[in-house]
Scaffold this motif. Structure first.
Motif, PDB file in Angstrom:
ATOM      1  N   ALA A  30       0.823  -1.210   0.000  1.00 59.31           N
ATOM      2  CA  ALA A  30       0.000   0.000   0.000  1.00 59.31           C
ATOM      3  C   ALA A  30       0.854   1.256   0.000  1.00 59.31           C
ATOM      4  O   ALA A  30       0.493   2.270  -0.607  1.00 59.31           O
ATOM      5  CB  ALA A  30      -0.928   0.010   1.214  1.00 59.31           C
ATOM      6  N   GLY A  31       2.012   1.189   0.675  1.00 56.79           N
ATOM      7  CA  GLY A  31       2.865   2.365   0.769  1.00 56.79           C
ATOM      8  C   GLY A  31       3.586   2.696  -0.524  1.00 56.79           C
ATOM      9  O   GLY A  31       3.807   3.875  -0.823  1.00 56.79           O
ATOM     10  N   PHE A  32       3.943   1.681  -1.290  1.00 59.39           N
ATOM     11  CA  PHE A  32       4.766   1.919  -2.472  1.00 59.39           C
ATOM     12  C   PHE A  32       4.052   1.663  -3.797  1.00 59.39           C
ATOM     13  O   PHE A  32       4.593   1.976  -4.850  1.00 59.39           O
ATOM     14  CB  PHE A  32       6.025   1.048  -2.408  1.00 59.39           C
ATOM     15  CG  PHE A  32       6.960   1.432  -1.302  1.00 59.39           C
ATOM     16  CD1 PHE A  32       7.796   2.535  -1.433  1.00 59.39           C
ATOM     17  CD2 PHE A  32       7.000   0.710  -0.119  1.00 59.39           C
ATOM     18  CE1 PHE A  32       8.655   2.901  -0.418  1.00 59.39           C
ATOM     19  CE2 PHE A  32       7.868   1.064   0.912  1.00 59.39           C
ATOM     20  CZ  PHE A  32       8.690   2.171   0.766  1.00 59.39           C
ATOM     21  N   ARG A 126      -2.806  11.394  -1.796  1.00 58.68           N
ATOM     22  CA  ARG A 126      -2.491  10.959  -3.153  1.00 58.68           C
ATOM     23  C   ARG A 126      -3.576  11.316  -4.164  1.00 58.68           C
ATOM     24  O   ARG A 126      -3.553  10.837  -5.294  1.00 58.68           O
ATOM     25  CB  ARG A 126      -2.255   9.442  -3.166  1.00 58.68           C
ATOM     26  CG  ARG A 126      -1.244   8.970  -2.152  1.00 58.68           C
ATOM     27  CD  ARG A 126      -0.989   7.482  -2.296  1.00 58.68           C
ATOM     28  NE  ARG A 126      -0.316   6.941  -1.127  1.00 58.68           N
ATOM     29  CZ  ARG A 126       0.009   5.659  -0.978  1.00 58.68           C
ATOM     30  NH1 ARG A 126      -0.290   4.808  -1.946  1.00 58.68           N
ATOM     31  NH2 ARG A 126       0.609   5.238   0.123  1.00 58.68           N
ATOM     32  N   ARG A 127      -4.542  12.139  -3.752  1.00 64.08           N
ATOM     33  CA  ARG A 127      -5.616  12.507  -4.663  1.00 64.08           C
ATOM     34  C   ARG A 127      -5.112  13.474  -5.727  1.00 64.08           C
ATOM     35  O   ARG A 127      -3.987  13.974  -5.666  1.00 64.08           O
ATOM     36  CB  ARG A 127      -6.780  13.127  -3.884  1.00 64.08           C
ATOM     37  CG  ARG A 127      -6.485  14.488  -3.294  1.00 64.08           C
ATOM     38  CD  ARG A 127      -7.636  14.992  -2.437  1.00 64.08           C
ATOM     39  NE  ARG A 127      -8.881  15.045  -3.186  1.00 64.08           N
ATOM     40  CZ  ARG A 127     -10.027  15.478  -2.680  1.00 64.08           C
ATOM     41  NH1 ARG A 127     -10.079  15.896  -1.412  1.00 64.08           N
ATOM     42  NH2 ARG A 127     -11.124  15.508  -3.411  1.00 64.08           N
ATOM     43  N   GLN A 333       9.589  15.592   7.102  1.00 64.08           N
ATOM     44  CA  GLN A 333       9.849  14.250   6.591  1.00 64.08           C
ATOM     45  C   GLN A 333       8.549  13.450   6.463  1.00 64.08           C
ATOM     46  O   GLN A 333       8.392  12.658   5.527  1.00 64.08           O
ATOM     47  CB  GLN A 333      10.837  13.519   7.516  1.00 64.08           C
ATOM     48  CG  GLN A 333      12.224  14.141   7.528  1.00 64.08           C
ATOM     49  CD  GLN A 333      12.834  14.212   6.136  1.00 64.08           C
ATOM     50  OE1 GLN A 333      12.842  13.230   5.395  1.00 64.08           O
ATOM     51  NE2 GLN A 333      13.362  15.378   5.788  1.00 64.08           N
ATOM     52  N   TYR A 334       7.625  13.662   7.398  1.00 65.53           N
ATOM     53  CA  TYR A 334       6.321  12.991   7.323  1.00 65.53           C
ATOM     54  C   TYR A 334       5.591  13.377   6.042  1.00 65.53           C
ATOM     55  O   TYR A 334       5.050  12.522   5.329  1.00 65.53           O
ATOM     56  CB  TYR A 334       5.495  13.349   8.549  1.00 65.53           C
ATOM     57  CG  TYR A 334       4.011  13.114   8.408  1.00 65.53           C
ATOM     58  CD1 TYR A 334       3.460  11.852   8.623  1.00 65.53           C
ATOM     59  CD2 TYR A 334       3.158  14.161   8.064  1.00 65.53           C
ATOM     60  CE1 TYR A 334       2.094  11.634   8.493  1.00 65.53           C
ATOM     61  CE2 TYR A 334       1.791  13.952   7.925  1.00 65.53           C
ATOM     62  CZ  TYR A 334       1.265  12.690   8.132  1.00 65.53           C
ATOM     63  OH  TYR A 334      -0.086  12.491   7.989  1.00 65.53           O
ATOM     64  N   LEU A 335       5.563  14.673   5.731  1.00 63.78           N
ATOM     65  CA  LEU A 335       4.892  15.128   4.520  1.00 63.78           C
ATOM     66  C   LEU A 335       5.555  14.554   3.271  1.00 63.78           C
ATOM     67  O   LEU A 335       4.869  14.099   2.343  1.00 63.78           O
ATOM     68  CB  LEU A 335       4.890  16.661   4.462  1.00 63.78           C
ATOM     69  CG  LEU A 335       4.005  17.377   5.487  1.00 63.78           C
ATOM     70  CD1 LEU A 335       4.190  18.884   5.392  1.00 63.78           C
ATOM     71  CD2 LEU A 335       2.535  17.008   5.291  1.00 63.78           C
ATOM     72  N   LYS A 336       6.872  14.558   3.250  1.00 63.43           N
ATOM     73  CA  LYS A 336       7.572  14.031   2.086  1.00 63.43           C
ATOM     74  C   LYS A 336       7.334  12.533   1.935  1.00 63.43           C
ATOM     75  O   LYS A 336       7.218  12.021   0.815  1.00 63.43           O
ATOM     76  CB  LYS A 336       9.064  14.336   2.195  1.00 63.43           C
ATOM     77  CG  LYS A 336       9.380  15.830   2.045  1.00 63.43           C
ATOM     78  CD  LYS A 336      10.855  16.132   2.241  1.00 63.43           C
ATOM     79  CE  LYS A 336      11.128  17.619   2.059  1.00 63.43           C
ATOM     80  NZ  LYS A 336      12.545  17.965   2.307  1.00 63.43           N
ATOM     81  N   ALA A 337       7.257  11.811   3.063  1.00 65.24           N
ATOM     82  CA  ALA A 337       6.975  10.380   3.006  1.00 65.24           C
ATOM     83  C   ALA A 337       5.579  10.110   2.457  1.00 65.24           C
ATOM     84  O   ALA A 337       5.327   9.049   1.883  1.00 65.24           O
ATOM     85  CB  ALA A 337       7.119   9.758   4.393  1.00 65.24           C
ATOM     86  N   ASN A 338       4.670  11.086   2.621  1.00 68.11           N
ATOM     87  CA  ASN A 338       3.320  10.964   2.091  1.00 68.11           C
ATOM     88  C   ASN A 338       3.163  11.669   0.744  1.00 68.11           C
ATOM     89  O   ASN A 338       2.076  12.097   0.365  1.00 68.11           O
ATOM     90  CB  ASN A 338       2.300  11.512   3.099  1.00 68.11           C
ATOM     91  CG  ASN A 338       2.030  10.536   4.219  1.00 68.11           C
ATOM     92  OD1 ASN A 338       1.338   9.542   4.031  1.00 68.11           O
ATOM     93  ND2 ASN A 338       2.596  10.804   5.385  1.00 68.11           N
ATOM     94  N   ARG A 339       4.295  11.793   0.045  1.00 68.10           N
ATOM     95  CA  ARG A 339       4.329  12.265  -1.342  1.00 68.10           C
ATOM     96  C   ARG A 339       4.005  13.744  -1.498  1.00 68.10           C
ATOM     97  O   ARG A 339       3.536  14.186  -2.541  1.00 68.10           O
ATOM     98  CB  ARG A 339       3.406  11.406  -2.221  1.00 68.10           C
ATOM     99  CG  ARG A 339       3.692   9.910  -2.070  1.00 68.10           C
ATOM    100  CD  ARG A 339       2.909   9.046  -3.023  1.00 68.10           C
ATOM    101  NE  ARG A 339       3.131   7.631  -2.738  1.00 68.10           N
ATOM    102  CZ  ARG A 339       2.663   6.631  -3.479  1.00 68.10           C
ATOM    103  NH1 ARG A 339       1.953   6.904  -4.555  1.00 68.10           N
ATOM    104  NH2 ARG A 339       2.911   5.369  -3.138  1.00 68.10           N
TER     105      ARG A 339
END
Length: 376
Positions: A30-32, A126-127, A333-339
């Motif tokens: 789901a993450g990738f 991811r919308r 880093q949290y925001l970047k990890a969530n694209r």
């Protein structure tokens, strides 16, 4: 009988390990997985998520405490219990197996939490970006345009200040019908999905942390509730509420949530409009050089200047600079990890969105034709 029990325990352990590996594998997938944003927009952000939110948030609103507090306490207790039990077993048997099994439990629990995060709210990161759903001119706004927007904010603050303070702010705006209607109106201007249910601004055990790190509010993705900094000033609360409500509406990106929050405030009463323009003044001020900030400050009347000084004093009085810096680095880093590639810099993108989006005269954004039908 003792010999019968051992194989059974071994089989149970293998099943447990297999299930935990499956959960971790699902979380990694789901993450990738490269799921198209149009698919997320159609089946989650304007499909499944509004249904979940409109059922979960009203239940959270009924509770006088933050669901996140309960989950945090229960999670810490469970973590401590498993860790202590594993350490005791390892000491008793003089083997590392209990510790390794505990680490596996923790990994599976983290994976399960991540899956719950995605399915309850996180997929909204991811919308389809708002810039692709609205008619937005390409490129960055000119410095002159940014300055003029800041001067317009100062003009609006000067005009609204006296009336806003005379009417006053009614604390938690979640049950204010005028404000709720303004939020619904802003959502209808942006999407055909059902409007989100507003959330009450709750106090939380994390209130001191909010104070120390200059966090004004957040959404609990597991309870779809709004948590607020306990020190917020009355004229700050309407915009913070509208911003967090926008997260509840599925606008995970900070700039998009601020955009929806600003449009909400403009559609509400004078106190909320004042709060919205105050936010925009702050945001534009952060985008300008020293000369531009001086020009904006000189355009402010005495009343709005006092309110801004009060906000600055609130932030200075409460924050711990070292913790604030560390916290915002983690959030970046949290925001970047969530694209969200811009990380915390995405906050400032609301200025670009406001200046480059095309609006009708009543601040109604113009949507792209393809964005008007989520199921198409």
């Amino acid at each position: 009988m003792a010999f019968v029990g051992r194989p059974q325990r071994g089989v149970t352990r293998r099943y447990t390990i297999a299930i935990e590996c499956l959960v971790v594998g699902l979380a990694l997938t789901a993450g990738f997985a490269p799921i198209p944003s149009t698919t997320i927009e159609r089946w989650f952000s304007t499909g499944l998520y509004p249904v979940l939110q409109r059922h979960i948030t009203p239940l959270s609103n009924l509770l006088p405490f933050a669901v996140l507090d309960l989950l945090a306490v229960a999670g810490c207790a469970a973590f401590a219990a498993i860790a202590i039990r594993a350490a005791y077993a390892a000491g008793r048997t003089r083997r590392a197996t209990p510790v390794l099994l505990a680490l596996g439990h923790f990994a599976a629990a983290a994976a399960l939490v991540y899956l719950a995060f995605l399915m309850l709210w996180g997929f909204n990161y991811r919308r389809v970006p708002m810039a692709e759903r609205l008619v937005v001119e390409a490129g960055a706004p000119t410095p002159q345009a940014v300055t003029e927007l800041g001067l317009e904010a100062a003009t609006q603050l000067n005009a609204l200040h006296d009336e806003a303070h005379r009417v006053g702010w009614d604390g938690d705006s979640w049950d204010n019908e005028t404000f709720r209607a303004a939020f619904a109106s802003a959502q209808r201007a942006l999407s055909d999905a059902p409007p989100a249910e507003p959330g009450r601004l709750k106090r939380t055990l994390f209130g001191p942390y909010f104070r120390w790190t200059s966090v004004d509010g957040m959404v609990n993705p597991f309870g779809l509730e709004v948590l607020a900094n306990p020190d917020l000033l009355p004229f700050e609360r309407p915009f913070i509420a509208a911003h967090e409500w926008s997260h509840l509406a599925g606008y995970a990106n900070e700039a998009e949530a601020s955009f929806v929050g600003f449009l909400t405030c403009l559609r509400a009463g004078v106190p909320a409009r004042y709060s919205g323009w105050l936010f925009l003044y702050w945001q534009v001020n952060g985008e300008l050089d020293e000369a531009g900030r001086t020009r904006l400050a000189n355009a402010l009347g005495a009343g709005p200047r006092r309110d801004i000084e009060a906000s600055v004093e609130r932030l200075r009085r409460g924050q711990l600079p070292w913790l604030r810096t560390a916290s915002w680095r983690v959030y970046d880093q949290y925001l970047k990890a969530n694209r969200v590639e811009e990380g915390v810099r995405s906050y400032g993108a609301v200025v670009t969105l406001i200046l480059r989006a095309r609006f009708e005269p009543d601040w109604t954004p113009v949507r792209r034709a393809a964005a008007k039908a989520p199921g198409s």
